[in-house]
Design an enzyme around this catalytic site. Structure first.
Site, mmCIF file in Angstrom:
data_model
loop_
_atom_site.group_PDB
_atom_site.id
_atom_site.type_symbol
_atom_site.label_atom_id
_atom_site.label_comp_id
_atom_site.label_asym_id
_atom_site.label_seq_id
_atom_site.Cartn_x
_atom_site.Cartn_y
_atom_site.Cartn_z
ATOM 1 N N LYS A 1 0.805 -1.300 0.049
ATOM 2 C CA LYS A 1 -0.098 0.001 -0.027
ATOM 3 C C LYS A 1 0.933 1.230 -0.098
ATOM 4 O O LYS A 1 2.061 1.325 0.179
ATOM 5 C CB LYS A 1 -0.979 -0.163 1.249
ATOM 6 C CG LYS A 1 -1.965 -1.005 0.656
ATOM 7 C CD LYS A 1 -3.309 -1.006 1.752
ATOM 8 C CE LYS A 1 -4.245 -2.008 1.369
ATOM 9 N NZ LYS A 1 -5.136 -2.277 2.544
ATOM 10 N N ARG B 1 -2.691 -10.016 5.343
ATOM 11 C CA ARG B 1 -3.129 -10.251 3.785
ATOM 12 C C ARG B 1 -2.347 -9.753 3.085
ATOM 13 O O ARG B 1 -1.869 -8.489 3.174
ATOM 14 C CB ARG B 1 -4.489 -9.527 3.412
ATOM 15 C CG ARG B 1 -4.977 -9.606 2.138
ATOM 16 C CD ARG B 1 -6.327 -8.745 1.943
ATOM 17 N NE ARG B 1 -6.962 -8.626 0.741
ATOM 18 C CZ ARG B 1 -6.426 -8.042 -0.301
ATOM 19 N NH1 ARG B 1 -5.153 -7.191 -0.004
ATOM 20 N NH2 ARG B 1 -6.571 -8.095 -1.492
HETATM 21 N N1 PMM Z 1 -6.781 -4.208 0.726
HETATM 22 C C1 PMM Z 1 -7.313 -4.292 -0.248
HETATM 23 C C2 PMM Z 1 -8.270 -5.096 -0.795
HETATM 24 N N2 PMM Z 1 -8.831 -6.148 0.069
HETATM 25 N N3 PMM Z 1 -9.188 -6.836 2.139
HETATM 26 C C3 PMM Z 1 -8.935 -6.606 3.515
HETATM 27 N N4 PMM Z 1 -9.574 -7.595 4.302
HETATM 28 N N5 PMM Z 1 -8.009 -5.810 3.869
HETATM 29 C C4 PMM Z 1 -7.618 -4.970 3.318
HETATM 30 O O1 PMM Z 1 -6.719 -4.230 3.616
HETATM 31 C C5 PMM Z 1 -7.451 -5.036 1.922
HETATM 32 C C6 PMM Z 1 -8.857 -5.983 1.213
HETATM 33 C C7 PMM Z 1 -6.669 -3.389 -1.326
HETATM 34 O O2 PMM Z 1 -6.314 -3.849 -2.589
HETATM 35 P P1 PMM Z 1 -5.125 -4.801 -3.189
HETATM 36 O O3 PMM Z 1 -5.783 -6.255 -3.179
HETATM 37 O O4 PMM Z 1 -4.822 -4.649 -4.266
HETATM 38 O O5 PMM Z 1 -4.117 -5.085 -2.128
#
Ligand code: PMM
Length: 413
Positions: free
Chosen positions: A206, A242
């Site tokens: 991020k 994650r």
């Molecule tokens: N961040 C993204 C997408 N899904 N789900 C959860 N539970 N927590 C997060 O911080 C989160 C998420 C951001 O997008 P990316 O898939 O491109 O990293």
């Protein structure tokens, strides 16, 4: 510690440049993440990149369903979506977790979907769509406000029929937060942990990481920083992270496991951290480590390397031993405060009776993964799969394979 490996089936994700838009490549990537140590695969079809525009549910389904269908028999799959209809179809296709970054704010029916399917739901902290989320980045006390808003979302989920033990919380790093607010949310993770539910942390690749790394850091450097944050999150008592770079994360967590084999929170604070996975009612009172033993579960299946085994099938016998805190149920005498072994037996039977595999090693591993994912209060599981009628020339009584899983430390996979 659960390691959620990110499988983005999007052409525009900020974090992997759309590398895995092709479904075949996404499936292959999911398998690579499993081999690198992911315990859960998080499959998403719409980018949540700041300023990104939403796609329709139909397009999202077109992207994710084939990937979920292909991987659900091999792994615990989560669907990363805020749309109830996508969650519904994904769960029908085998997803066992719904990961909603909007925490049910975008499409409240998602809670009903999770309740009806009995799957886990990750509730993210969110204040509005990606297109204008920075407008909502106003906080007096970041950690406390995130916890209060998540608590409201949990109440909504429970009102819709979700059980408390289905819920995972996520502070929503980068969602309606400036970089400084994202760092503060991590520093103040205890505020969310105090809600007594498992906490998932998603920082991988991020933008806010750039404040530590300098202008426009490469993807490798953001992966490195993400792995460091994963260790810090583990020390702070997170249940899972994650991440995109699963290999770097599992390496980093393995190092932490050597340093602090007895309990992760102890490293940070010098004392035993409260168990984030324990239900709120159980905290404060003394935890009583106990086990639930489910032995001799006999199920017909078609596993084996020979064609005739696939055609005719045979009996498999499964023993499951769970480690968990039995104090809450002993105090309340309420089945809601423990793992329902009847429901667990059904879940195990569905795997044995489901898609055939060659080896009982594979079957035992799948069941062990599913058992940990079945209920966040389960700290560890030992699964033995017996094949008493295995096609062996010699006379024998039994052949069995065991698989062990622990929620914390390096024993996770
Ligand atoms: N961040 C993204 C997408 N899904 N789900 C959860 N539970 N927590 C997060 O911080 C989160 C998420 C951001 O997008 P990316 O898939 O491109 O990293």
């Amino acid at each position: 510690m659960e390691v959620w490996g990110v499988v983005n089936v999007t052409p525009d994700s900020f974090s992997d440049g759309g590398e895995f838009f092709d479904q075949g490549r996404a499936i292959a990537h999911g398998r690579e993440l499993l081999a690198a140590g992911a315990t859960i695969l998080d499959i998403g079809g719409e980018s949540t990149r700041p300023g990104s525009m939403p796609i329709g549910a139909e397009e999202e389904l077109r992207r994710v369903l084939p990937v979920i269908e292909a991987l659900a028999g091999e792994a615990v799959v989560s669907v990363d979506t805020y749309r109830a209809v996508v969650a519904e179809r994904a769960v029908a296709a085998g997803a066992r977790i719904v990961n909603d970054v909007s925490g049910g704010l975008e499409d409240p029916r998602i809670f009903e979907v999770a309740a009806a399917a009995g799957v886990q739901i990750a509730i993210g902290h969110w204040r509005g769509p990606s297109s204008d989320m920075y407008r909502m980045a106003r906080y007096e006390r970041v950690g406390a406000e995130i916890a209060a808003e998540l608590s409201e979302r949990v109440a909504q989920a429970i009102a819709a029929g979700v059980r408390r033990d289905q819920v995972i919380l996520d502070p929503g790093i980068g969602f309606a937060k400036t970089p400084e607010q994202s760092w503060a949310a991590l520093r103040e993770l205890d505020e969310v942990r105090a809600l007594g539910l498992p906490v998932l942390v998603g920082v991988s690749r991020k933008r806010f990481l750039a404040t530590a790394l300098g202008e426009d850091p490469s993807r490798d450097r953001r992966d490195f920083a993400s792995a460091v944050v994963s260790v810090l999150a583990a020390q702070a008592g997170a249940y899972g992270v994650r991440v995109h770079d699963v290999a770097a994360t599992t390496d980093a967590l393995a190092v932490l496991g050597e340093w602090a084999p007895a309990g992760i929170g102890a490293v940070a604070s010098g004392e035993e951290a409260p168990d984030a996975d324990a239900p709120a009612e159980g905290r404060g009172g003394a935890a009583v480590p106990g086990t639930i033993e489910l032995n001799g579960l006999a199920v017909f299946g078609r596993h084996g390397v020979f064609d005739f085994e696939r055609e005719n099938g045979q009996e498999f016998v499964v023993d499951v031993s769970l480690r968990l805190d039995t104090a809450p149920a002993a105090a309340s005498d309420d089945v809601a405060d423990t793992v329902h072994y009847g429901e667990l037996a059904d879940a195990v039977a569905a795997i044995v009776g489901g898609e055939p595999v060659n080896l009982i090693e594979t079957l035992a591993a799948r069941i062990a993964d599913a058992v940990l994912a079945f209920d966040a209060r389960i700290d560890a599981a030992v699964v033995a799969v017996h094949k008493p009628h295995a096609p062996i020339e010699q006379s024998f009584r039994d052949v069995a394979v065991t698989a062990t899983r622990e929620r914390r430390g390096t024993g996770a996979r």
